[in-house]
Design a protein around this motif. Structure first.
Motif, PDB file in Angstrom:
ATOM      1  N   GLY A 128      -7.190  -2.946  -4.361  1.00  0.00           N
ATOM      2  CA  GLY A 128      -7.379  -1.812  -3.475  1.00  0.00           C
ATOM      3  C   GLY A 128      -6.346  -1.783  -2.358  1.00  0.00           C
ATOM      4  N   PHE A 129      -5.181  -1.171  -2.617  1.00  0.00           N
ATOM      5  CA  PHE A 129      -4.143  -1.142  -1.596  1.00  0.00           C
ATOM      6  C   PHE A 129      -4.431  -0.058  -0.561  1.00  0.00           C
ATOM      7  N   SER A 130      -3.677  -0.072   0.532  1.00  0.00           N
ATOM      8  CA  SER A 130      -3.908   0.867   1.646  1.00  0.00           C
ATOM      9  C   SER A 130      -3.281   2.217   1.323  1.00  0.00           C
ATOM     10  N   ASP A 131      -4.019   3.064   0.641  1.00  0.00           N
ATOM     11  CA  ASP A 131      -3.521   4.389   0.298  1.00  0.00           C
ATOM     12  C   ASP A 131      -3.876   5.385   1.390  1.00  0.00           C
ATOM     13  N   SER A 132      -3.116   6.456   1.464  1.00  0.00           N
ATOM     14  CA  SER A 132      -3.288   7.437   2.540  1.00  0.00           C
ATOM     15  C   SER A 132      -4.604   8.198   2.441  1.00  0.00           C
ATOM     16  N   VAL A 167       2.168  -3.890  -0.114  1.00  0.00           N
ATOM     17  CA  VAL A 167       3.564  -4.159   0.225  1.00  0.00           C
ATOM     18  C   VAL A 167       4.263  -2.825   0.414  1.00  0.00           C
ATOM     19  N   PHE A 168       5.352  -2.840   1.160  1.00  0.00           N
ATOM     20  CA  PHE A 168       6.075  -1.606   1.438  1.00  0.00           C
ATOM     21  C   PHE A 168       7.458  -1.638   0.801  1.00  0.00           C
ATOM     22  N   ARG A 169       7.804  -0.528   0.175  1.00  0.00           N
ATOM     23  CA  ARG A 169       9.142  -0.305  -0.333  1.00  0.00           C
ATOM     24  C   ARG A 169       9.718   0.833   0.503  1.00  0.00           C
ATOM     25  N   GLY A 170      10.505   0.439   1.484  1.00  0.00           N
ATOM     26  CA  GLY A 170      10.891   1.409   2.492  1.00  0.00           C
ATOM     27  C   GLY A 170       9.690   1.705   3.365  1.00  0.00           C
ATOM     28  N   THR A 171       9.282   2.952   3.398  1.00  0.00           N
ATOM     29  CA  THR A 171       8.101   3.335   4.173  1.00  0.00           C
ATOM     30  C   THR A 171       6.886   3.608   3.299  1.00  0.00           C
TER      31      THR A 171
END
Length: 351
Positions: A128-132, A167-171
């Motif tokens: 469960g990633f931090s989705d908008s 994790v972030f790829r760019g923003t």
């Protein structure tokens, strides 16, 4: 209720996972270690993989299953419950969770525990990633809420969810892991990918595709017999199946996940959707064509190849499941604006 986090009583459910990590920083440190661990490829010879709204329970004495795993936990959560004394282990993939689900799972665990052990359980949640859209956050907090309200004693030993699973790829945020597994004998949890995902995956996913929110958790393994057992279950015939099969790949991708940008294998995702729709079309009444006499489709591990082989009329047949065994697991988020009542999919879950 008794839920301990780092040895401290969790008295009430926080309003967000971020608050939980702030209150218990050690649990996030442990989550970071899991994310940074090397991903292991698990072969079919020791693996039992569960998918959406499925669970399996086994013990360290099982000769057929040494690893329980699940994949594509982008919004869903892998729930691990392990009995401290006996090592009896449960793995589930949840996107909705109820007190009844937990009661059923604990009852199954208790059937494998010999007398004399304390009823102490360790739990871990991964995924469960931090989705908008906060889809994952809703699933995570619902699952934690059920555990907090339970009468059992749980120690939360792992919580790799939300911001710790991102994790972030760019923003742009992405899920940190695609799959996770636990070694039943050692209790070690690790990032995993799977060379084979097991039999009847298209059929298993059809259950959630067509059934909507009413589809509950399904126990898919008999540790006493060491058999993978699918069903029996039924679903309503899908009148719109040909309409769905006629849609473009992009439409299917955009319609059935809230975050298509994080789907790495887009071709595999769409292919699995289409394969599952074809199963629904070919078997609109699975209780008649696939689960004769209201019996499950039973598989056992072949000692030589390590593959699951099907039992049919008291005989075992390798590679004769009748349903494609290969699968890229997917989940469903139906964007309501795309559908009308004549061809709407069951609103099964969130991806």
């Amino acid at each position: 209720m008794v839920v301990l986090v780092s040895g401290v009583l969790l008295e009430e459910l926080p309003s967000s996972t971020s608050i939980l990590f702030q209150a218990y920083p050690g649990i996030k440190t442990q989550a970071n270690r899991l994310v940074e661990s090397e991903c292991q490829v698990v072969s079919t010879g020791s693996l039992l993989l569960v998918t959406q709204r499925e669970f399996a329970v086994t013990s360290p004495h099982d000769s057929s299953v040494q690893v329980l795993g699940t994949d594509n936990i982008i919004h869903h959560v892998a729930l691990i419950i392990r009995h401290v004394g006996s090592g009896v282990t449960l793995l589930a993939q949840v996107d909705r969770y109820t007190e009844e689900d937990l009661t059923c799972m604990l009852a199954k665990i208790m059937t494998l525990i010999e007398p004399g052990f304390d009823d102490r359980f360790e739990i871990q949640l991964v995924g469960g990633f931090s989705d908008s859209r906060l889809v994952s956050e809703s699933i995570i907090l619902n699952t934690l809420g059920v555990l907090v309200c339970s009468q059992e004693r749980f120690e939360l030993t792992g919580l790799c969810v939300g911001e710790a699973f991102t994790v972030f790829r760019g923003t742009m945020p992405f899920p940190a892991l695609r799959g996770v597994a636990i070694n039943v004998k050692t209790g070690i949890v690790f990032p995993a990918s799977f060379s084979h995902r097991g039999p009847d995956m298209d059929l298993r996913l059809a259950r959630t595709l067509t059934g909507g929110e009413g589809v509950g958790m399904l126990d898919i393994y008999s540790p006493e017999r060491e058999e993978l057992r699918i069903g029996p279950f039924s679903y309503l015939p899908m009148r719109s199946v040909d309409i769905w099969l006629g849609q473009s790949d992009d439409f299917i991708l955009q319609s059935l996940t809230p975050c298509p940008e994080v789907v790495t294998d887009r071709e595999g995702f769409v292919r699995q959707v289409r394969d599952t729709l074809r199963i629904v079309k070919s078997h609109p009444y699975p209780s008649v064509t696939l689960f004769q006499s209201n019996s499950p489709r039973s598989y056992r591990r072949d000692e030589n190849s390590g593959e699951w082989i099907l039992k049919y009329q008291n005989e075992w047949f390798r590679g004769s499941s009748g349903v494609k065994p290969e699968a890229f697991q997917f989940n469903f988020y139906v964007k309501q604006e795309h559908f009308n009542n004549s061809w709407q999919l069951g609103h099964a879950a969130y991806y």
